[in-house]
Write a protein that holds these residues in place. Structure first.
Motif, mmCIF file in Angstrom:
data_model
loop_
_atom_site.group_PDB
_atom_site.id
_atom_site.type_symbol
_atom_site.label_atom_id
_atom_site.label_comp_id
_atom_site.label_asym_id
_atom_site.label_seq_id
_atom_site.Cartn_x
_atom_site.Cartn_y
_atom_site.Cartn_z
ATOM 1 N N GLY A 1 0.826 -1.201 0.000
ATOM 2 C CA GLY A 1 0.000 0.000 0.000
ATOM 3 C C GLY A 1 0.860 1.251 0.000
ATOM 4 O O GLY A 1 1.943 1.270 0.592
ATOM 5 N N GLY A 2 0.373 2.275 -0.667
ATOM 6 C CA GLY A 2 1.151 3.493 -0.852
ATOM 7 C C GLY A 2 1.357 4.318 0.402
ATOM 8 O O GLY A 2 2.190 5.217 0.443
ATOM 9 N N ASN A 3 0.554 4.024 1.430
ATOM 10 C CA ASN A 3 0.691 4.817 2.646
ATOM 11 C C ASN A 3 1.339 4.030 3.776
ATOM 12 O O ASN A 3 1.224 4.390 4.940
ATOM 13 C CB ASN A 3 -0.676 5.323 3.109
ATOM 14 C CG ASN A 3 -1.311 6.206 2.060
ATOM 15 O OD1 ASN A 3 -0.637 7.082 1.509
ATOM 16 N ND2 ASN A 3 -2.580 5.967 1.754
ATOM 17 N N ALA A 4 1.997 2.954 3.431
ATOM 18 C CA ALA A 4 2.634 2.126 4.461
ATOM 19 C C ALA A 4 3.607 2.973 5.272
ATOM 20 O O ALA A 4 4.366 3.759 4.712
ATOM 21 C CB ALA A 4 3.355 0.960 3.806
ATOM 22 N N GLU A 5 3.547 2.809 6.572
ATOM 23 C CA GLU A 5 4.423 3.605 7.423
ATOM 24 C C GLU A 5 5.524 2.741 7.998
ATOM 25 O O GLU A 5 5.345 1.538 8.180
ATOM 26 C CB GLU A 5 3.610 4.237 8.564
ATOM 27 C CG GLU A 5 2.845 5.444 8.073
ATOM 28 C CD GLU A 5 2.006 6.071 9.162
ATOM 29 O OE1 GLU A 5 2.140 5.657 10.326
ATOM 30 O OE2 GLU A 5 1.220 6.955 8.831
ATOM 31 N N THR B 1 12.296 5.025 1.681
ATOM 32 C CA THR B 1 11.082 4.761 2.435
ATOM 33 C C THR B 1 9.866 4.956 1.532
ATOM 34 O O THR B 1 9.989 5.499 0.439
ATOM 35 C CB THR B 1 11.001 5.669 3.676
ATOM 36 O OG1 THR B 1 9.940 5.214 4.503
ATOM 37 C CG2 THR B 1 10.778 7.119 3.282
ATOM 38 N N VAL B 2 8.708 4.496 1.990
ATOM 39 C CA VAL B 2 7.498 4.614 1.185
ATOM 40 C C VAL B 2 6.839 5.965 1.466
ATOM 41 O O VAL B 2 6.577 6.309 2.615
ATOM 42 C CB VAL B 2 6.500 3.491 1.513
ATOM 43 C CG1 VAL B 2 5.256 3.610 0.646
ATOM 44 C CG2 VAL B 2 7.142 2.135 1.321
ATOM 45 N N LYS B 3 6.601 6.717 0.417
ATOM 46 C CA LYS B 3 5.947 8.010 0.590
ATOM 47 C C LYS B 3 5.120 8.324 -0.650
ATOM 48 O O LYS B 3 5.620 8.173 -1.768
ATOM 49 C CB LYS B 3 7.013 9.092 0.810
ATOM 50 C CG LYS B 3 6.488 10.278 1.606
ATOM 51 C CD LYS B 3 7.586 11.312 1.765
ATOM 52 C CE LYS B 3 6.955 12.659 2.021
ATOM 53 N NZ LYS B 3 7.874 13.751 1.704
ATOM 54 N N ASP B 4 3.887 8.738 -0.451
ATOM 55 C CA ASP B 4 2.995 9.113 -1.558
ATOM 56 C C ASP B 4 2.929 8.040 -2.646
ATOM 57 O O ASP B 4 3.008 8.349 -3.837
ATOM 58 C CB ASP B 4 3.450 10.439 -2.187
ATOM 59 C CG ASP B 4 3.539 11.551 -1.163
ATOM 60 O OD1 ASP B 4 2.763 11.506 -0.189
ATOM 61 O OD2 ASP B 4 4.399 12.445 -1.318
ATOM 62 N N GLY B 5 2.825 6.785 -2.232
ATOM 63 C CA GLY B 5 2.678 5.714 -3.203
ATOM 64 C C GLY B 5 3.949 5.342 -3.944
ATOM 65 O O GLY B 5 3.900 4.619 -4.927
#
Lengths: 309, 371
Positions: B261-265, B358-362
């Motif tokens: 998912g694009g919003n994974a933290e 890191t994951v940010k904005d998809g």
């Protein structure tokens, strides 16, 4: 034991039982076909995999057609998966096995291995060469809600999987032992010629066995892909192998035996991961299988009702 | 600069030889996973190389001959990679760009070396690949001892964590990387509370996650590919464990984001520097999108660079002889869209430059605070 390690153990057991329940749904198909025909249907794992893909693609089509209704699309998706898998299972029997029914025992076995490889590559080449994600929108409700068991959590999905397995096992047990159809199944298992002489439509009974087993595999496939979040063309091979092992462990041909064997397998894997690390899962599983077979060559529940459905 | 120069020379040569009676080609092998669970990332690497070769051909080829590619799929299996290597050797390739998976590159390298064929891998990071001491083995990416150290430093020095759990996929690549992370992290004084492996086709990680939960780990490290890393990360979050999830270049793919998912933290991935913003890479990125109707993959630029470096070296050596090409490769720097690169005597890059993403904005983006 500290509270922390108790909760870890509970979670390990819950995970192991859930995995075992999925193995069980697949193992039931193996054991039913063996019970009736005395043959190992190695393509059963691929029928399970086809169920996953049919469901996910059907859900995709439905949500395009009339929007994201979770319950409706999911139910219809599972039904489509069952129909697809049943059709493939029936076709396998009709095309690859029926003519070989009176051949040497190795002929249908080899044919089954061939079908298994064929279906795997067929899906690989025509449907998806890569992993496909199960649409999380449809699984979120089941995976994100849970009940508490002590300090451990059991998700709705895990409850669903376990519940389905128990219901289906009971249903099959009832069907085989307490209905007219069951009598026909058992008669076919004992002696096909005699069964046909007393008016039992043997071909239809055998086809029914494949259709039922395949539809169950489809349900297992949907649960499995929801539970693991992804589906891939070779998923059936490994689960098929484990389910087959489970069926042997419990006594192949025996319905409760398949479920028992699958649970033992799931729990063995989970407890091995806890104590020795998951790299030992496979060695431990097959060590258990060998040990059981040494002590009970026909499997745990095999002796009493061996070679029956 | 080099590219243009080379291209001009190439054009001249091509026109000179146009009158020659038997036009021949130079064959280059492109090998890597195109199918299976690593297919997406492997294919994006091969596509990158193909673009570079097409560009050279458009300018007349190399040494006055057109370049012909032989593209083979090793299905990410070391066994299959050996078969692929044999077919490539039999088909008469002068060099191979590939393979992608470390296990494949290592298994194939012996055969290429015996046949005196240059092998440049755009994506195999396991140290053994170049440590075998073969003279014709190169890579345009970093090594896992560098990558593992970067991950360990990030966890220990930047996130200030002391207890981590590590799981790997038991492959040459995944397990190799996991071992390095463990060693580096322990050298820094940290503790590894779980260190396990799991089969490459297992996708149910509940038992491992339960062990991690009970172990008090402050971060979860995955040594493996996105096909398993994606579902693992999702299952970790479903189990209510929001500790940092750190993985490697094997998860540096859009397919990983599609799963988590694009919003994974709190999801981190180690990889080389970001080329999407480098001016030199822009024409390539655009061309890739125009050609394949999808965005560049993480290893596309490495595939592109490997091909360009190889062809430049062949051109400078004025020969396809492996000894001469290897000598050129090891003697001078090359301009690539990832910047200037230089090989050491083993065939590794002198500077790997791993950073944490890191994951940010998809999308996967470089973590701003990493150097």
């Amino acid at each position: 034991m500290t509270a922390d390690s108790t909760s870890t153990l509970t979670e390990i057991l819950v995970g192991g039982i859930s995995r075992g329940a999925m193995y069980a749904l697949v193992a039931l198909g193996y054991t039913m076909v063996y019970g009736v025909l005395g043959m190992i249907n190695f393509a059963h794992g691929e029928i399970f995999m086809i169920g996953m893909f049919a469901c996910v693609y059907a859900i995709g089509a439905f949500s395009v057609a009339w929007g994201d209704h979770i319950m409706l699309n999911l139910t219809l998706g599972i039904m489509v998966a069952m129909i697809f898998s049943a059709a493939y299972g029936y076709a396998n029997e009709r095309i690859a096995y029926r003519r070989l029914r009176k051949a040497h025992v190795l002929a249908p076995l080899t044919s089954a291995i061939g079908i298994s490889t064929f279906l795997q590559y067929f899906i690989f080449l025509t449907v998806s060469k890569d992993t496909v994600n199960f649409p999380r929108y449809y699984s979120d409700y089941l995976t994100n809600h849970h009940i508490n068991l002590g300090s451990a959590e059991v998700t709705y999905l895990q409850l669903t999987i376990l519940g389905l397995t128990l219901v289906i096992m009971t249903g099959l047990f009832y069907l085989i032992n307490f209905t007219r159809l069951g009598i026909a199944l058992r008669a076919t298992a004992q002696d096909q010629l005699m069964a046909s002489l007393v008016g039992i439509p043997v071909n239809r009974i055998i086809a029914f066995t494949f259709i039922l087993g395949s539809a169950l595999a489809a349900i297992a496939g949907v649960m499995f892909s929801m539970y693991n979040n992804v589906l891939v063309f070779d998923a059936g091979y490994r689960v098929g192998l484990k389910a087959f092992t489970a069926a042997i462990l419990g006594g192949i041909g025996n319905i409760p035996g398949a479920v028992l064997g699958a649970m033992i397998l799931g729990l063995t894997e989970a407890l091995t991961t806890l104590n020795f690390g998951s790299q030992w899962d496979d060695p431990a599983t097959f060590a258990v299988l060998m040990l059981v077979l040494m002590l009970r060559p026909r499997g745990l529940l095999g002796e009493r009702v061996a070679d029956k459905v | 600069m080099i590219l243009t120069g080379v291209a001009l020379v190439g054009c001249q040569k091509a026109s000179d030889q146009a009158a020659a009676p038997a036009p021949t080609t130079i064959k280059i092998g492109l090998a890597g996973a195109q199918t299976g669970s690593d297919g997406q990332i492997g294919l994006s690497m091969l596509n990158g190389s193909q673009i570079a070769i097409d560009e050279w051909n458009a300018k007349g080829g190399v040494l006055g001959k057109k370049i012909e590619t032989v593209v083979l799929d090793d299905e990410a299996s070391a066994q299959k990679a050996v078969t692929v290597a044999q077919s490539l050797i039999d088909s008469g390739v002068v060099a191979v760009i590939g393979h992608f998976n470390s296990s494949c590159s290592i298994a194939a390298s012996q055969h290429y070396n015996d046949a005196k064929i240059i092998e440049i891998s755009p994506g195999s990071t396991n140290p053994t690949y170049t440590d075998q001491g073969f003279p014709y083995t190169f890579r345009v990416c970093g090594r896992d001892d560098q990558q593992g150290a970067t991950i360990a430093t990030f966890l220990h020095d930047q996130l200030k964590l002391n207890k981590i759990a590590i799981l790997d996929d038991k492959t040459t690549y995944g397990e190799g990387l996991a071992n390095v992370v463990k060693k580096s992290f322990e050298e820094k004084g940290g503790t590894v509370v779980m260190f396990q492996g799991i089969g490459k086709d297992d996708r149910d990680f509940r038992a491992n996650i339960a062990v991690v939960k009970g172990s008090g780990a402050e971060a979860f490290v995955w040594g493996g590919m996105y096909g398993q890393g994606g579902p693992l990360c999702v299952q970790l979050r479903q189990a209510g464990l929001n500790i940092p999830f750190v993985s490697d270049d094997g998860c540096q793919d859009q397919a990983f984001i599609d799963t988590v998912g694009g919003n994974a933290e709190n999801v981190y991935v180690s990889f080389g520097k970001d080329f999407s913003t480098l001016p030199a890479a822009q024409p390539f990125i655009k061309k890739y999108k125009d050609t394949y109707q999808r965005d560049v993959g993480s290893y596309s630029a490495y595939g592109y660079d490997a091909a360009n470096v190889l062809l430049t070296a062949i051109d400078k050596a004025q020969s396809t002889d492996a000894d001469k090409v290897a000598a050129v490769l090891k003697s001078q720097p090359f301009d690539t869209i990832l910047g200037k690169i230089e090989f050491d005597s083993k065939g590794d890059l002198k500077e790997a430059g791993y950073v944490i993403w890191t994951v940010k904005d998809g999308k996967l983006q470089v973590l701003p605070s990493t150097p």
